[in-house]
Design a protein around this motif. Structure first.
Motif, short mmCIF file in Angstrom:
data_model
loop_
_atom_site.label_atom_id
_atom_site.label_comp_id
_atom_site.label_asym_id
_atom_site.label_seq_id
_atom_site.Cartn_x
_atom_site.Cartn_y
_atom_site.Cartn_z
N MET A 1 0.82 -1.18 0.00
CA MET A 1 0.00 0.00 0.00
C MET A 1 0.88 1.26 0.00
O MET A 1 0.53 2.25 -0.64
CB MET A 1 -0.92 0.00 1.21
CG MET A 1 -1.91 1.13 1.18
SD MET A 1 -3.42 0.80 2.03
CE MET A 1 -3.09 1.46 3.63
N ILE A 2 1.99 1.22 0.68
CA ILE A 2 2.89 2.37 0.71
C ILE A 2 3.47 2.60 -0.68
O ILE A 2 3.60 3.74 -1.12
CB ILE A 2 4.00 2.16 1.76
CG1 ILE A 2 3.37 2.21 3.15
CG2 ILE A 2 5.08 3.21 1.62
CD1 ILE A 2 4.32 1.94 4.28
N GLN A 3 3.79 1.51 -1.38
CA GLN A 3 4.32 1.66 -2.73
C GLN A 3 3.28 2.28 -3.67
O GLN A 3 3.61 3.13 -4.50
CB GLN A 3 4.77 0.29 -3.29
CG GLN A 3 5.42 0.37 -4.65
CD GLN A 3 6.66 1.25 -4.66
OE1 GLN A 3 7.45 1.26 -3.71
NE2 GLN A 3 6.82 2.02 -5.72
N GLU A 4 2.01 1.88 -3.51
CA GLU A 4 0.96 2.48 -4.33
C GLU A 4 0.85 3.98 -4.06
O GLU A 4 0.66 4.77 -4.98
CB GLU A 4 -0.38 1.81 -4.03
CG GLU A 4 -0.53 0.43 -4.62
CD GLU A 4 -1.86 -0.20 -4.24
OE1 GLU A 4 -2.46 -0.83 -5.13
OE2 GLU A 4 -2.29 -0.05 -3.08
N PHE A 5 0.98 4.34 -2.78
CA PHE A 5 0.92 5.76 -2.43
C PHE A 5 2.10 6.51 -3.05
O PHE A 5 1.93 7.60 -3.60
CB PHE A 5 0.93 5.94 -0.90
CG PHE A 5 0.85 7.37 -0.47
CD1 PHE A 5 -0.31 8.09 -0.62
CD2 PHE A 5 1.96 8.00 0.09
CE1 PHE A 5 -0.39 9.41 -0.23
CE2 PHE A 5 1.89 9.32 0.48
CZ PHE A 5 0.72 10.03 0.32
N LYS A 6 3.29 5.94 -3.00
CA LYS A 6 4.47 6.57 -3.62
C LYS A 6 4.26 6.73 -5.13
O LYS A 6 4.61 7.76 -5.71
CB LYS A 6 5.73 5.73 -3.36
CG LYS A 6 6.23 5.83 -1.93
CD LYS A 6 7.48 4.97 -1.78
CE LYS A 6 7.98 4.95 -0.37
NZ LYS A 6 9.17 4.08 -0.21
N ASP A 7 3.71 5.70 -5.77
CA ASP A 7 3.44 5.77 -7.20
C ASP A 7 2.43 6.87 -7.52
O ASP A 7 2.57 7.60 -8.50
CB ASP A 7 2.93 4.43 -7.73
CG ASP A 7 3.99 3.34 -7.69
OD1 ASP A 7 5.19 3.68 -7.60
OD2 ASP A 7 3.61 2.15 -7.75
N PHE A 8 1.41 6.98 -6.67
CA PHE A 8 0.38 8.00 -6.85
C PHE A 8 0.99 9.39 -6.75
O PHE A 8 0.73 10.27 -7.58
CB PHE A 8 -0.72 7.81 -5.82
CG PHE A 8 -1.74 8.91 -5.81
CD1 PHE A 8 -2.68 9.00 -6.82
CD2 PHE A 8 -1.77 9.84 -4.78
CE1 PHE A 8 -3.63 10.02 -6.80
CE2 PHE A 8 -2.70 10.85 -4.76
CZ PHE A 8 -3.63 10.94 -5.78
N ILE A 9 1.82 9.61 -5.73
CA ILE A 9 2.42 10.92 -5.51
C ILE A 9 3.41 11.26 -6.62
O ILE A 9 3.55 12.40 -7.03
CB ILE A 9 3.12 10.97 -4.13
CG1 ILE A 9 2.08 10.90 -3.02
CG2 ILE A 9 3.97 12.22 -3.97
CD1 ILE A 9 1.10 12.04 -2.99
N ALA A 10 4.10 10.26 -7.13
CA ALA A 10 5.12 10.49 -8.15
C ALA A 10 4.53 10.79 -9.52
O ALA A 10 5.25 11.25 -10.41
CB ALA A 10 6.04 9.28 -8.24
N LYS A 11 3.25 10.54 -9.71
CA LYS A 11 2.64 10.83 -11.01
C LYS A 11 2.71 12.32 -11.28
O LYS A 11 2.58 13.14 -10.39
CB LYS A 11 1.17 10.39 -11.04
CG LYS A 11 1.01 8.90 -11.15
CD LYS A 11 -0.46 8.55 -11.28
CE LYS A 11 -0.62 7.05 -11.40
NZ LYS A 11 -2.02 6.67 -11.44
N GLY A 12 2.89 12.67 -12.53
CA GLY A 12 3.02 14.07 -12.92
C GLY A 12 1.79 14.90 -12.61
O GLY A 12 1.89 16.06 -12.23
N ASN A 13 0.61 14.33 -12.74
CA ASN A 13 -0.62 15.09 -12.52
C ASN A 13 -0.72 15.59 -11.09
O ASN A 13 -1.15 16.71 -10.86
CB ASN A 13 -1.84 14.25 -12.87
CG ASN A 13 -1.92 13.91 -14.33
OD1 ASN A 13 -1.23 14.52 -15.15
ND2 ASN A 13 -2.74 12.94 -14.67
#
Length: 141
Positions: A1-13
């Motif tokens: 779940m933490i990785q998903e959050f990191k991926d979400f934050i790292a998105k350009g949008n």
């Protein structure tokens, strides 16, 4: 779940949105100062020195020297002048933002290279043409 959050934050949008909100907050302070410190005094000058923000009606009993005194005493104050000023400020801010966006779009259009017109491609047969061909070939069989 933490990785998903990191991926979400790292998105350009998400990052673009965060930068937009921060710049928007700073821009709000600039436009607010423009309206309050530069434009409203000019409007007041043309309106004969009328300051809408002080217009009010005290609801209930009591005599107060100012709206601030009435509010401090806890009296119900119908501050319609503040509402008028909020509408005027909104209209001025909306106009300034419109002019800014218009200028930015004009600068973008000027900086963008002009695209050459591509030659018109032959769209090929239409759906109706294909269906008629199928019908004719079935009729021959």
């Amino acid at each position: 779940m933490i990785q998903e959050f990191k991926d979400f934050i790292a998105k350009g949008n998400v990052m673009d949105m965060a930068v937009g909100i921060i710049i928007g907050a700073a821009f709000t302070a600039i436009v607010g100062s423009l309206v309050a410190d530069l434009i409203n005094p000019i409007i007041s000058l043309f309106m004969g020195g009328i300051d809408f923000s002080g217009m009010h009606v005290i609801l209930g009993e009591g005599e107060f020297s100012s709206m601030a005194a009435a509010e401090e005493a806890g009296a119900a104050v119908f501050a319609y002048g503040r509402f008028i000023m909020a509408i005027i400020n909104f209209l001025i801010i909306a106009w300034v933002v419109f002019l800014l966006v218009k200028a930015v779009n004009k600068a973008k259009d000027a900086a963008a290279p002009e695209e050459e017109e591509a030659p018109a491609e032959d769209p090929g047969p239409s759906e109706l043409d294909i269906l008629m061909e199928i019908r004719d070939s079935l009729a021959k069989k």
